[in-house]
Design a protein around this motif. Structure first.
Motif, PDB file in Angstrom:
ATOM      1  N   TYR A 101      -5.295  -7.737  -5.448  1.00 51.87           N
ATOM      2  CA  TYR A 101      -4.859  -6.840  -6.513  1.00 51.87           C
ATOM      3  C   TYR A 101      -4.799  -7.586  -7.840  1.00 51.87           C
ATOM      4  O   TYR A 101      -4.604  -8.807  -7.855  1.00 51.87           O
ATOM      5  N   GLU A 143       0.826  -1.222   0.000  1.00 55.44           N
ATOM      6  CA  GLU A 143       0.000   0.000   0.000  1.00 55.44           C
ATOM      7  C   GLU A 143       0.857   1.267   0.000  1.00 55.44           C
ATOM      8  O   GLU A 143       0.390   2.348  -0.362  1.00 55.44           O
ATOM      9  N   ASN A 182       0.552 -10.243   0.871  1.00 56.48           N
ATOM     10  CA  ASN A 182      -0.747  -9.619   1.090  1.00 56.48           C
ATOM     11  C   ASN A 182      -1.464 -10.366   2.200  1.00 56.48           C
ATOM     12  O   ASN A 182      -1.109 -11.473   2.562  1.00 56.48           O
TER      13      ASN A 182
END
Lengths: 465, 465, 465
Positions: free
Chosen positions: C118, C89, C112
């Motif tokens: 994503y 991020e 993640n």
């Protein structure tokens, strides 16, 4: 995803012969079978370029994307390392390719379907066919299946042997980059040994298994005679059905206890031999060496028999519920005896299981030498003590009773007490302070009649008893 | 076999000093004891040349074929790497050899027989004797026995430390080629730590074992007083024989349940501490850290006690068959209760065993972090829940009955329910959605009172609770 | 300790920019969170120099001793390798640093919190932000906790992927020196896969678990209807309490036996498919491939159910002691039958456990292919035979009795005998000498309708059935 992401370099089909980045080495594979294809795929994935050599380059079936196929001679010329993924029976074509293979590293990955099929190893045979190449034996312990499935929890150990140190180094690097763990086994004359690895079938278990089978058979017949035949002849009763469970549950603990004590006997004998000789530098006799090398297997088989004994015992109350109302008035002595008997058995078995768990490769590898020898020696002898006491308590006052000795033979559990009792008494002698001290000195390199001038005393190498 | 097969390069005895192929490095070993010989053999097999340094080069016993022996000073001059396989007590000769060792890599492989024998580590002592050499501590965790037996399933982990990066790199390469797995432990000042590795005896098990012993002793005496002495004093009955089995089978499950809950308590406490502080960046108190590091051992001991409990319980019907004819008319409620009680116990034990299996190094290494934490946290708390319910169902309606509280003391199983109940209630609070959400944010790096300008939030490092 | 002992090189804070010894490489770490700090500490210990890049170099908390902190751009300029320990991020700051990162090796270590968050992998996103750098995905399977705690028994496997071979080589060397085991997964397009590794939750267990749940549910309801509801409707008795233990102890062995036979069915089917096709070179249908890949899981679940069955069975005599005095006169036939029945069960379970132990990663890795296939195939089918006989002996003469078929449905154990009987019959056909011989030829590469001219027969890749 951004457009700047580079093309997948590992998979692209670069035209051979044109300028390619120098770091992407080319490896040649002879043979387009299962292993050839899997190995090629893995090499491509790791960043190598791969070219296959085939007799029929135009009809050899699907190959990994990014690899090229050509004739054997063409392919051999391009690469410094040639991996021969072909059965030994078809090695004859190699002689024709010999000129192109001059100075190359030839990797022999072949296995035979049986031991002793040929007079020399496959790798030595290959070397004799292509004397100008440097043959390295490697990868024969890794299967096509392992290469395909990422090796993550499969066999990664590669054994290497060959006469050229440079050639071995090249193959070692290749293997390391493929994620394999390499162990050098010396010169090409060791190839026969390496080729036998995938063919071996529990060689170190053979002796203990024979022993277990022999002991089981002996005690089985001994008890059939003493129990079933005796009852038939003397009391005219047919109790043959007891063979399946009751007899088995006598044979299993007997064999288990004997095997366990045989597991600790050689250590005790070695200690007495060292004490007698006054040095640790003379080799043990061969039979003792071989015996000591199969202690782990003896112990694990003993555990297996103990496990069966536990299962059979716990089954007793479920079997045929012919429990007539034995409202026996318990005297305290009997209660103490039976309870001690059961406790010893349970604690012995629990320690047994602990020993078994510590024998698992991943657990024993996580232990230091001192921890391993503590568990296997201290706890091991404690297990033997508990199990022996368990058996003595089982006998209790039957040792003196004449009715125990049917046909003048002792019952099985008495026979099986001989070896463990001997081991425990000898071990007790060894741990006496005075004996322990002189044994300790001997194990640290001291010699009773040794030469006096030697200052450079050698290091003790983690001797585990 | 063809005549062109090259001679076995790894074993041939090349005359030293003449031109040898540059790739075959020479390694010097001081000391011809067990370890020196085994290491030399292995080096020769891997393709090194080996020369031994000895005080008495002409009478040092059998050495590996292909190795040479000479005096310490002669041998030291020939090689760049000198491995010192000599006990620390005999290091004094090294000072005499110091001039020849200048600039060489000196590998110290020694171990002591006990911790804390000397003020400084062996390797640092060696460095002080030969300041001009670069001392590297290595190989002390590998035994002569492992080197001889091919290392295939033995200890392969080598710890390295030293002040010279080049020297360490040389030793690392040597170790890697020997098939060992190398871990760098930093500078030579870490040598003392490395030397303690082979001497340590389950350091991480000490605290949990003490705790288990303490709990066992406490509950044993507590139950002896409540059961045996109470019966003797109040009812004038001698039931001392029940100590061996019945009492043991009360103590074991009690200790097991307490240990299991102590294994999950620190995780819950850490979570509440993080919630209270509003950040995960402040260190936990030391006692909590130490507690969390021995959770695995607590759990495995709990499993061992549970295993004993199961064995003792299954033995009950075999013991003294004084089962008077209780043809109790079963009401459905009682049947449901006892069956739930047994089911909870069995399922709890089965999950216990599953947790134990997942704790085996080879199994836990094959799991991803998420899988490991799923098993140890989710299934672990489920195990705790089952075992706690098992105990509550055991108590059932006795909680309210005054006769339960002999001498105004609660029975053992009630005492042992305190900790697990607390853990389960706290865990229940944590998994409430609102608490769970803010805990999740904290564990991802969010801070309640943190500075606002920090954009570069750090990565969560697989925090496992 | 001598004064000549060199200062601890691995920890000293060398002034950057001045002449440092060339061998001590500098590594830059972006981000000062848990992972950044632990990785830095480990790098320093191994002999690297470390510089941190941070947004707020002056207030980033405690860092490992010997490391320096500066701004991202400054830090990036100093090192050739930059490890990005920052959450995805916050990657946006990387674009600003892109000029300084030109030509550098950028290591993406991020994970993640969920799959599929994503569109592209973190590493590919990073590459798109800094197109001039060579991004390598690595270290994401190693946690901060592992780095801190010495990696000795933790997760050491590192997966690598990236488009630049040189960059991967640099990271591979770094990882190897940190004591990690490296596996190359190909180009950067594999990064998504690598990033999913730490997030996966027993993917290969999903299918077998669903199957086990389905079978358990089916047989549970089937038996509830046949036993409980039948007794309620026909005999007007409430035996619902039997659900907890008696019924469970019927469902568990049934499911166990079916799962075990499903574990051996695909191997038999594959053999018949190969016989029918006359070649081993045509791929198996996808469903068969997937089935064969989860055989291990099927077998282990079967073992778990068998374990529960054993525990429940051994509990029977303890439960409610409503054993009315069945002083049944035992005829020998019944005794033989019940004892065979129990023996088969015990031996089957013991072999089951043996199979389970051989499935442990560390044990199966220590076996050669031939040993592994011997255990899993020969002993596996023997286990299936024992367990099937155990079930047949349980049924004994009830197969012919009409009262067995309540409401015209067969009892559960008859249903569960179908699959194992089929597997055993098919296996028996395969081991017939004539069938075995032609199957053996096919597995060695022979093809019934294959082209004749192919001399270079491919190698068999350790096909295990």
């Amino acid at each position: 995803m951004s457009a700047e992401v580079k093309p997948d370099a590992g998979m692209s089909l670069c035209p051979l012969g044109t300028e390619t980045p120098p770091e992407r080495e080319l490896v040649c594979i002879f043979g387009t079978g299962d292993l050839g294809r899997s190995l090629g795929q893995r090499l491509l994935q790791t960043g190598y370029r791969v070219v296959y050599g085939s007799r029929r380059p135009h009809s050899c079936g699907p190959l990994p994307q990014g690899a090229q196929v050509m004739s054997h001679t063409e392919a051999a010329q391009l690469a410094a390392v040639v991996i021969v993924c072909v059965h030994r029976e078809h090695y004859d074509f190699m002689e024709a390719t010999a000129p192109q293979l001059k100075g190359k590293v030839l990797v022999d990955v072949s296995n035979n379907s049986k031991k002793g099929l040929y007079p020399e190893s496959n790798a030595e045979y290959l070397q004799s066919l292509v004397p100008a190449a440097s043959v390295v034996k490697a990868f024969n312990t890794v299967s096509a299946w392992s290469f395909q499935n990422g090796l993550s929890d499969a066999h990664r150990q590669v054994y290497l042997c060959g006469d050229s140190v440079e050639a071995k180094q090249a193959v070692r690097e290749l293997a390391t980059r493929l994620g394999l763990s390499v162990l050098d086994r010396g010169s090409l004359s060791a190839a026969g040994e390496v080729e036998d690895f995938p063919l071996q079938l529990f060689p170190e278990w053979r002796l203990p298994l024979c022993l277990a089978t022999g002991l089981t058979a002996f005690f089985f017949f001994y008890l059939v005679i003493r129990d079933v035949i005796y009852a038939y002849v003397v009391q005219d009763k047919d109790i043959s059905f007891r063979i399946m469970v009751s007899l088995a549950n006598k044979v299993f603990p007997i064999v288990s206890l004997i095997m366990l004590s045989l597991c600790y006997l050689p250590g005790v004998m070695a200690a007495f031999l060292q004490l007698y000789r006054g040095t640790k530098y003379r080799r043990f006799p061969d039979w003792l060496d071989r015996w000591m090398l199969c202690r782990k297997q003896l112990g694990l088989l003993a555990l297996a028999f103990a496990f069966l004994h536990v299962l059979y015992t716990l089954l007793i109350p479920i079997r045929y519920a012919i429990k007539e109302n034995r409202t026996t008035v318990l005297d305290t002595t009997t209660a103490w005896r039976t309870d001690s008997y059961y406790s010893m058995g349970i604690l012995g078995f629990a320690l047994y299981v602990l020993l078994g768990i510590t024998s698992l490769p991943s657990v024993s590898n996580a232990l230091s030498w001192r921890e391993f020898s503590f568990v296997q020696s201290k706890l091991g002898h404690l297990t033997l003590l508990f199990c022996t006491l368990h058996t003595y308590l089982y006998g209790w006052n039957k040792f003196m009773r004449p009715s125990t000795y049917k046909w003048w033979t002792p019952p099985g559990y008495m026979l099986c007490l001989v070896v463990p009792s001997v081991v425990l008494v000898l071990k007790l002698l060894i741990v006496l302070p005075c004996v322990d001290r002189s044994l300790g000195r001997i194990r640290q390199g001291w010699e009773r009649t040794g030469p006096e001038g030697e200052g450079t005393k050698p290091l003790m190498g983690g001797a585990q008893m």
